[in-house]
Design an enzyme around this catalytic site. Structure first.
Site, short mmCIF file in Angstrom:
data_model
loop_
_atom_site.label_atom_id
_atom_site.label_comp_id
_atom_site.label_asym_id
_atom_site.label_seq_id
_atom_site.Cartn_x
_atom_site.Cartn_y
_atom_site.Cartn_z
N SER A 21 -20.23 54.54 -105.45
CA SER A 21 -19.38 54.78 -104.28
C SER A 21 -19.17 53.46 -103.53
O SER A 21 -19.40 52.38 -104.11
CB SER A 21 -20.01 55.84 -103.39
OG SER A 21 -19.10 56.28 -102.40
N ASN A 22 -18.74 53.52 -102.29
CA ASN A 22 -18.54 52.31 -101.49
C ASN A 22 -18.87 52.61 -100.03
O ASN A 22 -19.20 53.74 -99.68
CB ASN A 22 -17.10 51.79 -101.66
CG ASN A 22 -16.08 52.81 -101.22
OD1 ASN A 22 -16.01 53.18 -100.05
ND2 ASN A 22 -15.30 53.32 -102.18
N HIS A 23 -18.76 51.59 -99.18
CA HIS A 23 -19.23 51.70 -97.79
C HIS A 23 -18.21 52.28 -96.81
O HIS A 23 -18.42 52.21 -95.60
CB HIS A 23 -19.68 50.33 -97.28
CG HIS A 23 -20.97 49.87 -97.88
ND1 HIS A 23 -22.16 50.52 -97.64
CD2 HIS A 23 -21.26 48.86 -98.72
CE1 HIS A 23 -23.13 49.90 -98.30
NE2 HIS A 23 -22.60 48.89 -98.97
N ALA B 282 -10.84 54.94 -99.36
CA ALA B 282 -11.29 53.86 -100.24
C ALA B 282 -11.64 54.50 -101.58
O ALA B 282 -12.79 54.85 -101.85
CB ALA B 282 -12.48 53.13 -99.63
#
Ligand code: C5P
Length: 218
Positions: free
Chosen positions: A29-31, A96
């Site tokens: 995943s991402n932030h 995102a």
């Protein structure tokens, strides 16, 4: 100017990260916090729009009056968007979305053994470009997080993905953008641009939506 410039309009927004499973207990995943997309949903609802928010996994309360659909992966997000895009006036892709997903999600937890291992990844579909390619498309707005040459990359994305407008932010500036409460945006559309200086995300959301209203009715 009316305080409800989006009355009678329906808006579809994506927000947050996506989560791409590796096995039943792990993911990529991402932030992304989802804060900008949720601020857009809140602002659009306040401006009178019927708002549908397709949200990746985030810890945020649903803004009042907003219809929320929770998703995990990019493919889930695309499916939810395609199920809900019909007759929408505005689409804002703020999520995102993970660029890649794991080729073969393991059915069981992967056990550690070898010192090294490889994960094969495949490209995810581009949700924004998919919406922009629809015959009866809404006004399509994208986001671009860049670390340098912001205008060049944003204008390239505007053209390549066939968008009506793009909101770019320089994610290399500390305290702004990803996971922060404040942001600064540079908005580009085919015939113009406008800088929205650093402020809280709800203020930016209202400013971006006002620009969308202005350009959409031109
Ligand atoms: O190409 P890039 O990922 O930088 O483009 C960012 C924009 O495209 C954002 O608006 C994002 O929500 C959207 N996007 C998407 N689906 C993807 C990748 C990005 O909708 N798979």
């Amino acid at each position: 100017v009316s305080s409800q410039p989006l009355a009678g309009q329906s808006v579809l927004i994506t927000a947050g990260p996506t989560r791409e499973a590796i096995d039943p207990v792990r993911y990529i995943s991402n932030h992304s916090s989802g804060k900008m997309g949720f601020a857009l949903a809140k602002a659009a609802a306040e401006m009178g729009a019927a708002v549908t928010l397709v949200a990746g996994p985030v810890n945020l309360a649903t803004p009042e009056g907003v219809t929320r659909i929770n998703v995990e992966s990019a493919q889930n997000m695309l499916d939810a968007v395609m199920d809900n895009v019909d007759k929408k006036d505005i689409f804002i892709g703020c999520a995102a979305v993970a660029d890649y997903r794991v080729s073969d999600i393991a059915d069981c937890k992967i056990k550690k053994s070898a010192e090294e291992m490889q994960l094969a990844l495949v490209r995810n579909p581009d949700i924004l470009a998919t919406v922009a390619s629809l015959a009866n498309r809404p006004f399509v707005v994208g986001f671009a997080a860049e670390t340098h040459d912001v205008e060049t990359y944003a204008r390239d994305k505007l053209k390549r993905k066939n968008l009506n407008m793009i909101a770019a932010n320089d994610v290399s500036v500390a305290g702004l953008g990803f996971n922060a409460d404040a942001n600064a945006l540079r908005i580009f559309w085919p015939q113009g641009s406008q800088d929205l200086p650093a402020t809280d995300k709800l203020t930016l959301a209202r400013q971006l939506l006002s620009l969308i209203v202005k350009e959409k009715t031109k």
